[in-house]
Design a protein around this motif. Structure first.
Motif, PDB file in Angstrom:
ATOM      1  N   GLY A 130       0.912  -1.085   0.131  1.00  0.00           N
ATOM      2  CA  GLY A 130       0.119  -0.108  -0.083  1.00  0.00           C
ATOM      3  C   GLY A 130       0.756   1.353  -0.168  1.00  0.00           C
ATOM      4  N   GLU A 131       0.376   2.299  -0.629  1.00  0.00           N
ATOM      5  CA  GLU A 131       1.160   3.456  -0.787  1.00  0.00           C
ATOM      6  C   GLU A 131       0.801   4.552   0.400  1.00  0.00           C
ATOM      7  N   THR A 132       1.468   5.270   0.686  1.00  0.00           N
ATOM      8  CA  THR A 132       1.504   6.235   1.687  1.00  0.00           C
ATOM      9  C   THR A 132       0.559   7.407   1.192  1.00  0.00           C
ATOM     10  N   GLU A 133       0.315   8.414   2.069  1.00  0.00           N
ATOM     11  CA  GLU A 133      -0.558   9.521   1.649  1.00  0.00           C
ATOM     12  C   GLU A 133       0.294  10.331   0.664  1.00  0.00           C
ATOM     13  N   ALA A 134       1.311  10.519   0.746  1.00  0.00           N
ATOM     14  CA  ALA A 134       2.333  11.408   0.200  1.00  0.00           C
ATOM     15  C   ALA A 134       2.319  10.844  -1.350  1.00  0.00           C
ATOM     16  N   GLU A 135       2.534   9.355  -1.209  1.00  0.00           N
ATOM     17  CA  GLU A 135       2.785   8.753  -2.712  1.00  0.00           C
ATOM     18  C   GLU A 135       1.200   8.789  -3.410  1.00  0.00           C
ATOM     19  N   TYR A 136       0.324   8.729  -2.663  1.00  0.00           N
ATOM     20  CA  TYR A 136      -0.913   8.981  -3.376  1.00  0.00           C
ATOM     21  C   TYR A 136      -1.228  10.198  -3.804  1.00  0.00           C
ATOM     22  N   LEU A 137      -0.839  11.237  -3.311  1.00  0.00           N
ATOM     23  CA  LEU A 137      -0.930  12.670  -3.762  1.00  0.00           C
ATOM     24  C   LEU A 137       0.257  12.809  -4.771  1.00  0.00           C
ATOM     25  N   ASP A 138       1.147  12.323  -4.688  1.00  0.00           N
ATOM     26  CA  ASP A 138       1.975  12.427  -5.850  1.00  0.00           C
ATOM     27  C   ASP A 138       1.696  11.547  -7.235  1.00  0.00           C
ATOM     28  N   LYS A 139       0.650  10.708  -6.925  1.00  0.00           N
ATOM     29  CA  LYS A 139       0.184   9.764  -8.109  1.00  0.00           C
ATOM     30  C   LYS A 139       1.245   8.753  -8.405  1.00  0.00           C
ATOM     31  N   ALA A 140       1.682   8.351  -7.321  1.00  0.00           N
ATOM     32  CA  ALA A 140       2.858   7.373  -7.280  1.00  0.00           C
ATOM     33  C   ALA A 140       2.313   5.878  -7.052  1.00  0.00           C
ATOM     34  N   THR A 141       1.049   5.900  -6.592  1.00  0.00           N
ATOM     35  CA  THR A 141       0.235   4.653  -6.046  1.00  0.00           C
ATOM     36  C   THR A 141       0.836   3.195  -6.859  1.00  0.00           C
ATOM     37  N   LEU A 142       0.719   3.369  -8.058  1.00  0.00           N
ATOM     38  CA  LEU A 142       1.021   1.918  -9.055  1.00  0.00           C
ATOM     39  C   LEU A 142       2.285   1.654  -8.964  1.00  0.00           C
ATOM     40  N   GLN A 143       3.171   2.718  -9.124  1.00  0.00           N
ATOM     41  CA  GLN A 143       4.667   2.647  -9.115  1.00  0.00           C
ATOM     42  C   GLN A 143       5.128   1.759  -7.793  1.00  0.00           C
ATOM     43  N   VAL A 144       4.494   2.396  -6.679  1.00  0.00           N
ATOM     44  CA  VAL A 144       5.008   1.979  -5.266  1.00  0.00           C
ATOM     45  C   VAL A 144       4.617   0.633  -5.227  1.00  0.00           C
ATOM     46  N   LEU A 145       3.080   0.197  -5.609  1.00  0.00           N
ATOM     47  CA  LEU A 145       2.543  -1.125  -5.452  1.00  0.00           C
ATOM     48  C   LEU A 145       3.531  -2.148  -6.356  1.00  0.00           C
ATOM     49  N   ASP A 146       4.027  -1.668  -7.566  1.00  0.00           N
ATOM     50  CA  ASP A 146       4.397  -2.659  -8.311  1.00  0.00           C
ATOM     51  C   ASP A 146       5.881  -2.952  -7.653  1.00  0.00           C
ATOM     52  N   ARG A 147       6.522  -1.829  -7.221  1.00  0.00           N
ATOM     53  CA  ARG A 147       7.773  -2.196  -6.291  1.00  0.00           C
ATOM     54  C   ARG A 147       7.571  -3.152  -5.254  1.00  0.00           C
ATOM     55  N   GLN A 148       6.428  -2.733  -4.459  1.00  0.00           N
ATOM     56  CA  GLN A 148       6.425  -3.919  -3.113  1.00  0.00           C
ATOM     57  C   GLN A 148       6.277  -5.277  -3.665  1.00  0.00           C
ATOM     58  N   ILE A 149       5.119  -5.147  -4.834  1.00  0.00           N
ATOM     59  CA  ILE A 149       4.897  -6.894  -5.576  1.00  0.00           C
ATOM     60  C   ILE A 149       6.209  -7.463  -5.876  1.00  0.00           C
ATOM     61  N   GLU A 150       7.130  -6.908  -6.521  1.00  0.00           N
ATOM     62  CA  GLU A 150       8.352  -7.401  -6.797  1.00  0.00           C
ATOM     63  C   GLU A 150       9.246  -7.775  -5.944  1.00  0.00           C
ATOM     64  N   GLY A 151       9.278  -6.723  -4.886  1.00  0.00           N
ATOM     65  CA  GLY A 151      10.287  -6.868  -3.690  1.00  0.00           C
ATOM     66  C   GLY A 151       9.957  -7.903  -2.555  1.00  0.00           C
ATOM     67  N   SER A 152       8.415  -8.025  -2.393  1.00  0.00           N
ATOM     68  CA  SER A 152       7.978  -8.760  -1.395  1.00  0.00           C
ATOM     69  C   SER A 152       7.818 -10.023  -1.705  1.00  0.00           C
ATOM     70  N   ILE A 153       7.028 -10.401  -2.807  1.00  0.00           N
ATOM     71  CA  ILE A 153       6.509 -11.500  -3.123  1.00  0.00           C
ATOM     72  C   ILE A 153       7.378 -12.652  -3.880  1.00  0.00           C
ATOM     73  N   PRO A 154       7.843 -13.673  -3.193  1.00  0.00           N
ATOM     74  CA  PRO A 154       8.909 -14.609  -3.872  1.00  0.00           C
ATOM     75  C   PRO A 154       8.096 -14.947  -5.086  1.00  0.00           C
ATOM     76  N   ALA A 155       9.055 -14.760  -6.353  1.00  0.00           N
ATOM     77  CA  ALA A 155       8.383 -15.234  -7.895  1.00  0.00           C
ATOM     78  C   ALA A 155       7.802 -16.506  -7.759  1.00  0.00           C
ATOM     79  N   GLY A 156       8.675 -17.421  -7.132  1.00  0.00           N
ATOM     80  CA  GLY A 156       8.172 -18.879  -7.230  1.00  0.00           C
ATOM     81  C   GLY A 156       7.301 -19.436  -6.343  1.00  0.00           C
ATOM     82  N   ILE A 157       6.415 -18.482  -5.632  1.00  0.00           N
ATOM     83  CA  ILE A 157       5.633 -18.904  -4.598  1.00  0.00           C
ATOM     84  C   ILE A 157       4.407 -19.826  -5.030  1.00  0.00           C
ATOM     85  N   ASP A 158       4.160 -20.650  -4.168  1.00  0.00           N
ATOM     86  CA  ASP A 158       2.930 -21.630  -4.808  1.00  0.00           C
ATOM     87  C   ASP A 158       1.665 -20.700  -4.481  1.00  0.00           C
ATOM     88  N   VAL A 159       1.293 -20.431  -5.708  1.00  0.00           N
ATOM     89  CA  VAL A 159      -0.012 -19.227  -5.690  1.00  0.00           C
ATOM     90  C   VAL A 159      -1.324 -19.639  -4.759  1.00  0.00           C
TER      91      VAL A 159
END
Ligand code: PEP
Length: 258
Positions: A130-159
């Motif tokens: 999830g994005e912070t309020e500053a990121e939301y106001l900066d219209k950076a929500t999708l960028q932040v979420l993409d970064r968090q998905i790439e960094g936090s979710i193991p790519a080989g996880i059992d879905v």
């Protein structure tokens, strides 16, 4: 994780003592066995065992609010994934904003915790982004979420074992929510991103919305395409309100005695 909507999970955070947890669990159990959808509660560590014992056979899952990334060792005050499983939890919340932003937890720590939870055999990992309020106001929500998905979710996880919770930081505990249109846009983006990140397997991963969900707004939020459920904080401490959210999203309890 069975792919049936809605997935309504309650994060009890650092509230209540054992007697409060038992009363909450008993009130939920009295509603009956979930016949449609998936209900889960995440009590504090010290209450997992008592809640898991009480809810055994009820169809309501019990999870921990965090786990350490190491399996064991010199980490005073920490709790491993194996320990929460041993206490009776089958699920774990990872990367909640109160840990990312309150305690400085990074994407790579969240990913390491996810790997530890998988290795310990926990069935359900709820990875929060999830994005912070500053990121939301900066219209950076999708960028932040993409970064968090790439960094936090193991790519080989059992879905089958993954749930993603989208929780705008500014909506947690504030009574504020994005518009229904914004929630729809973000969830549609998350669906595409998960499919890409998980090599096409992300199409069935449940995506929850979290942030000030209550009985009165659950119906419209849970009706949004690609919103597969809700991660609920404050309202999950009120069993009637929590149940209302579950049923507003199409969740049903089995008729008593069935
Ligand atoms: C949460 O902490 O995950 C949360 C969504 O809290 P609340 O429902 O109280 O906004």
């Amino acid at each position: 994780m069975p792919a049936r909507r809605p997935f309504v999970f309650g994060n009890w955070k650092m509230n209540g003592l054992g007697s409060d947890a038992l009363a909450l669990a008993a009130a939920l159990k009295a509603e009956g066995r979930p016949a449609e959808g998936t209900l889960a509660v995440f009590p504090p560590f010290t209450q997992i065992a008592v809640v898991a014992q009480h809810l055994e056979g009820s169809g309501i899952l019990v999870g921990a609010q965090d786990c350490h990334e190491a399996a064991k060792g010199a980490y005073t005050g920490s709790i491993s994934a194996g320990m929460v499983a041993d206490a009776g939890a089958t699920a774990v919340l990872l990367g909640h904003s109160e840990r990312r932003h309150g305690l400085g937890e990074t994407d790579s720590q969240v990913r390491a915790k996810a790997e530890a939870a998988l290795a310990a055999g926990l069935d359900t990992l709820v990875i929060c982004i999830g994005e912070t309020e500053a990121e939301y106001l900066d219209k950076a929500t999708l960028q932040v979420l993409d970064r968090q998905i790439e960094g936090s979710i193991p790519a080989g996880i059992d879905v089958e074992r993954l749930v993603v919770a989208y929780e705008p930081v500014w909506a947690i505990g504030t009574g504020r929510t994005p518009t229904i249109e914004e929630i729809g846009q973000v969830h549609a983006h998350l669906r595409q991103k998960l499919v890409a990140h998980l090599d096409g397997d992300g199409s069935t991963v449940p995506i929850q919305y979290g942030g000030s969900v209550k009985g009165s707004n659950a119906g419209s939020i849970l009706a949004v395409p690609d919103v597969d459920g809700a991660l609920v904080g404050g309202a999950s401490l009120d069993p009637a309100e929590f149940t209302k959210i579950f049923t507003a999203g199409g969740g049903r309890f089995a008729a008593s005695g069935s």
